[in-house]
Design an enzyme around this catalytic site. Structure first.
Site, PDB file in Angstrom:
ATOM      1  N   GLY A   1       1.088  -1.148  -0.102  1.00 11.11           N
ATOM      2  CA  GLY A   1      -0.006  -0.018   0.125  1.00 11.11           C
ATOM      3  C   GLY A   1       0.935   1.319   0.164  1.00 11.11           C
ATOM      4  O   GLY A   1       0.494   2.206   0.717  1.00 11.11           O
TER       5      GLY A   1
ATOM      6  N   ALA B   1       1.519   3.538  -2.162  1.00  9.03           N
ATOM      7  CA  ALA B   1       1.314   4.694  -2.701  1.00  9.03           C
ATOM      8  C   ALA B   1      -0.034   5.337  -2.018  1.00  9.03           C
ATOM      9  O   ALA B   1      -0.497   6.218  -2.243  1.00  9.03           O
ATOM     10  CB  ALA B   1       0.811   4.383  -4.363  1.00  9.03           C
TER      11      ALA B   1
ATOM     12  N   ASP C   1      -3.372   3.063  19.142  1.00  9.36           N
ATOM     13  CA  ASP C   1      -4.355   3.256  20.433  1.00  9.36           C
ATOM     14  C   ASP C   1      -3.524   3.381  21.724  1.00  9.36           C
ATOM     15  O   ASP C   1      -3.989   4.460  22.407  1.00  9.36           O
ATOM     16  CB  ASP C   1      -5.054   1.847  20.351  1.00  9.36           C
ATOM     17  CG  ASP C   1      -5.593   1.450  19.099  1.00  9.36           C
ATOM     18  OD1 ASP C   1      -6.377   2.115  18.294  1.00  9.36           O
ATOM     19  OD2 ASP C   1      -5.275   0.509  18.653  1.00  9.36           O
TER      20      ASP C   1
ATOM     21  N   HIS D   1      -8.086  -4.202  17.510  1.00 11.22           N
ATOM     22  CA  HIS D   1      -7.884  -2.732  17.062  1.00 11.22           C
ATOM     23  C   HIS D   1      -9.343  -2.132  16.528  1.00 11.22           C
ATOM     24  O   HIS D   1      -9.574  -2.327  15.132  1.00 11.22           O
ATOM     25  CB  HIS D   1      -6.954  -2.354  16.074  1.00 11.22           C
ATOM     26  CG  HIS D   1      -7.014  -1.291  15.300  1.00 11.22           C
ATOM     27  ND1 HIS D   1      -6.652   0.018  16.085  1.00 11.22           N
ATOM     28  CD2 HIS D   1      -7.284  -0.640  14.025  1.00 11.22           C
ATOM     29  CE1 HIS D   1      -6.735   1.221  15.540  1.00 11.22           C
ATOM     30  NE2 HIS D   1      -7.137   0.608  14.221  1.00 11.22           N
TER      31      HIS D   1
HETATM   32  N1  LIG Z   1      -4.198  -0.408  12.870  1.00 16.65           N
HETATM   33  C1  LIG Z   1      -4.329   0.908  12.885  1.00 16.65           C
HETATM   34  O1  LIG Z   1      -4.132   1.429  13.623  1.00 16.65           O
HETATM   35  C2  LIG Z   1      -4.578   1.770  11.616  1.00 16.65           C
HETATM   36  C3  LIG Z   1      -5.076   1.222  10.461  1.00 16.65           C
HETATM   37  N2  LIG Z   1      -5.288   1.845   9.236  1.00 16.65           N
HETATM   38  C4  LIG Z   1      -5.687   0.959   8.137  1.00 16.65           C
HETATM   39  O2  LIG Z   1      -4.459   1.128   7.320  1.00 16.65           O
HETATM   40  C5  LIG Z   1      -4.940   0.869   6.146  1.00 16.65           C
HETATM   41  C6  LIG Z   1      -4.341   1.907   4.875  1.00 16.65           C
HETATM   42  O3  LIG Z   1      -4.688   3.040   5.272  1.00 16.65           O
HETATM   43  P1  LIG Z   1      -4.402   4.216   4.131  1.00 16.65           P
HETATM   44  O4  LIG Z   1      -3.115   4.277   3.746  1.00 16.65           O
HETATM   45  O5  LIG Z   1      -5.012   5.550   4.628  1.00 16.65           O
HETATM   46  O6  LIG Z   1      -5.402   4.037   3.053  1.00 16.65           O
HETATM   47  P2  LIG Z   1      -5.167   4.227   1.309  1.00 16.65           P
HETATM   48  O7  LIG Z   1      -6.515   3.912   0.760  1.00 16.65           O
HETATM   49  O8  LIG Z   1      -4.856   5.646   1.143  1.00 16.65           O
HETATM   50  O9  LIG Z   1      -4.197   3.398   0.950  1.00 16.65           O
HETATM   51  C7  LIG Z   1      -3.992   2.117   0.717  1.00 16.65           C
HETATM   52  C8  LIG Z   1      -3.045   1.533  -0.370  1.00 16.65           C
HETATM   53  O10 LIG Z   1      -3.072   0.351  -0.478  1.00 16.65           O
HETATM   54  C9  LIG Z   1      -3.181  -0.238  -1.728  1.00 16.65           C
HETATM   55  N3  LIG Z   1      -3.578  -1.657  -2.012  1.00 16.65           N
HETATM   56  C10 LIG Z   1      -4.664  -1.990  -2.013  1.00 16.65           C
HETATM   57  N4  LIG Z   1      -4.650  -3.330  -2.356  1.00 16.65           N
HETATM   58  C11 LIG Z   1      -3.564  -3.723  -2.136  1.00 16.65           C
HETATM   59  C12 LIG Z   1      -2.682  -5.068  -2.564  1.00 16.65           C
HETATM   60  N5  LIG Z   1      -3.401  -6.111  -2.751  1.00 16.65           N
HETATM   61  N6  LIG Z   1      -1.384  -4.913  -2.313  1.00 16.65           N
HETATM   62  C13 LIG Z   1      -0.736  -3.680  -2.138  1.00 16.65           C
HETATM   63  N7  LIG Z   1      -1.231  -2.384  -2.114  1.00 16.65           N
HETATM   64  C14 LIG Z   1      -2.588  -2.551  -2.092  1.00 16.65           C
HETATM   65  C15 LIG Z   1      -4.323   0.957  -2.569  1.00 16.65           C
HETATM   66  O11 LIG Z   1      -3.797   0.997  -3.827  1.00 16.65           O
HETATM   67  C16 LIG Z   1      -3.626   2.028  -1.874  1.00 16.65           C
HETATM   68  O12 LIG Z   1      -2.719   2.708  -2.390  1.00 16.65           O
HETATM   69  C17 LIG Z   1      -6.680   0.981   5.857  1.00 16.65           C
HETATM   70  O13 LIG Z   1      -7.085  -0.392   6.121  1.00 16.65           O
HETATM   71  C18 LIG Z   1      -6.684   1.854   7.295  1.00 16.65           C
HETATM   72  O14 LIG Z   1      -7.999   1.317   7.851  1.00 16.65           O
HETATM   73  C19 LIG Z   1      -5.333   3.311   9.403  1.00 16.65           C
HETATM   74  C20 LIG Z   1      -5.046   3.839  10.458  1.00 16.65           C
HETATM   75  C21 LIG Z   1      -4.791   3.247  11.606  1.00 16.65           C
HETATM   76  O1  LIG Z   2     -10.501   4.346  11.943  1.00 16.23           O
HETATM   77  C1  LIG Z   2     -10.027   4.073  10.999  1.00 16.23           C
HETATM   78  O2  LIG Z   2     -10.665   3.913   9.669  1.00 16.23           O
HETATM   79  C2  LIG Z   2      -8.469   4.011  10.882  1.00 16.23           C
HETATM   80  C3  LIG Z   2      -8.074   3.644  12.084  1.00 16.23           C
HETATM   81  O3  LIG Z   2      -7.998   2.225  12.251  1.00 16.23           O
HETATM   82  C4  LIG Z   2      -7.779   4.489  13.215  1.00 16.23           C
HETATM   83  O4  LIG Z   2      -7.485   5.804  13.096  1.00 16.23           O
HETATM   84  O5  LIG Z   2      -7.742   3.764  14.391  1.00 16.23           O
END
Ligand SMILES: NC(=O)C1=CN([C@@H]2O[C@H](COP(=O)(O)OP(=O)(O)OC[C@H]3O[C@@H](n4cnc5c(N)ncnc54)[C@H](O)[C@@H]3O)[C@@H](O)[C@H]2O)C=CC1
Ligand SMILES: O=C([O-])CC(=O)C(=O)O
Length: 329
Positions: free
Chosen positions: A12, A14, A160, A188
């Site tokens: 991911g 990009a 968190d 989470h």
């Molecule tokens: N665990 C945590 O605390 C947190 C988790 N997240 C999660 O992190 C993830 C990413 O968030 P963002 O970067 O904001 O999303 P985003 O949508 O900006 O970027 C995700 C990227 O993953 C790529 N992608 C999709 N399928 C893929 C694959 N099979 N292989 C490689 N790349 C792939 C997409 O093309 C996109 O560029 C989301 O699932 C979000 O909910 C976000 C914040 C906190």
């Molecule tokens: O809530 C969301 O979609 C992103 C996330 O996991 C967080 O900010 O903890």
């Protein structure tokens, strides 16, 4: 002394977290200022050009520790020789999508990535899953990688943990650096349980110092657990820089160790400790040393905490059943 570069794969790449994360890895904040890195970026084919653009910017930073960048849409290439794998790319929930649909769509991503890690990553690979639902995505990837020790698959609850540190510091008029031994338990998700009963603020027990169960139940816990949604509401986009920061913290602590007398929170495969069914990837208090982690044992869990840990763990069990039903485990 010349050190062999460490291969760090980021999926991911990009996306918005990727953009906040890659520069910090390349600058040495993930593994240390003495450790050269090679980046392997995995993206889906339509996003490869955007990943190329980010790689151009990384080049333009002239980071002394960055020893190469490779970009691919093939997990078998991107995970080849990976020492650290940050699984950020995931399928976001879109309109009309049920929970089961989301789990199934992510199964299509994390199962092949787990298999590619199994077949191509370095023997010492450490995996952090950030993409949501992070705990269950980590479980799917782990199940597809039977040759990799199960404990190398972890899920991110450090965001968190960091959120809880700041909320507690504000409440007690302290600095975050004064707080130790805080714990995030469970998933989470909104059911997670941030626990201050063993935490210390300036050496004093945090729960006694706060002495306000109403604040705990009605303010602190929901504020931390629903912070992701609050960020989306305020920013119009989900947490990105803070999520990238937490990913850096998670891996840095795992590799470089927790401070003496302190612990952190990581989503890790349960060994049955604290009544969490074995194998679930649930958040625990852990200490780390020499690239290994251990669950902090012997903490007394009061009734207030027990109910909340059990509720979050029950949600994890339901998610495990759902992905089992989809044939993903
Ligand atoms: N665990 C945590 O605390 C947190 C988790 N997240 C999660 O992190 C993830 C990413 O968030 P963002 O970067 O904001 O999303 P985003 O949508 O900006 O970027 C995700 C990227 O993953 C790529 N992608 C999709 N399928 C893929 C694959 N099979 N292989 C490689 N790349 C792939 C997409 O093309 C996109 O560029 C989301 O699932 C979000 O909910 C976000 C914040 C906190
Ligand atoms: O809530 C969301 O979609 C992103 C996330 O996991 C967080 O900010 O903890």
């Amino acid at each position: 002394m010349t050190r062999t570069p460490v291969n760090v794969t980021v999926t991911g790449a990009a996306g918005q977290i990727g953009y906040a994360l890659l520069f910090r890895i390349a600058s040495g904040q993930l593994l240390g200022a003495d450790v050269p890195v090679r980046l392997r970026l995995l993206e889906i084919t339509p996003a490869l050009q955007a990943a190329e653009g980010t790689a151009m910017e990384l080049d333009d930073c002239a980071f002394p520790l960055l020893r190469g960048i490779e970009i691919s849409d093939d997990p078998n290439v991107a995970f080849d020789g990976a020492n650290v794998a940050l699984l950020v790319g995931a399928r976001p929930r879109t309109k009309g999508m049920e929970r089961g649909d989301l789990l199934e769509a992510n199964g299509g991503i994390f199962k092949p990535q787990g298999r590619a890690i199994n077949d191509h990553a370095a023997d010492d690979v450490k995996v952090l899953v950030v993409g949501n639902p992070a705990n269950t995505n980590a479980l799917i990837a782990q199940a597809a990688a039977p040759d990799v020790p199960a404990e190398r698959f972890t899920a991110m609850t450090r965001l968190d943990h960091n959120r809880a540190l700041t909320q507690l510091a504000k409440k007690t008029d302290a600095q975050v650096a004064d707080i130790r031994r805080l714990t995030i338990w469970g998933n989470h998700s909104a059911t997670q349980y941030p626990d201050i009963f063993h935490a210390e603020v300036g050496g004093k027990n945090a729960a006694q110092l706060v002495n306000d169960e109403k604040w705990l139940a009605e303010d602190f816990i929901p504020t931390v657990a629903k912070r992701g949604a609050a960020i989306i509401e305020a920013r119009g986009a989900s947490s990105a820089a803070s999520a990238a920061n937490a990913a850096v913290d998670h891996v840095h602590t795992w590799v470089r160790g927790t401070a003496d007398g302190d612990w952190t929170s990581m989503g890790i495969p349960s060994d049955g400790s604290y009544g969490v069914p074995e194998g679930l990837i649930s958040s625990f208090p852990v200490t780390t040393e020499g690239g290994r982690y251990e669950i902090v044992q012997g903490l007394e869990i009061n009734e207030f905490s027990r109910t909340r840990i059990d509720a979050s763990v029950a949600e994890l069990s339901e998610e495990r059943e759902a992905v089992r039903g989809l044939g993903l485990l």
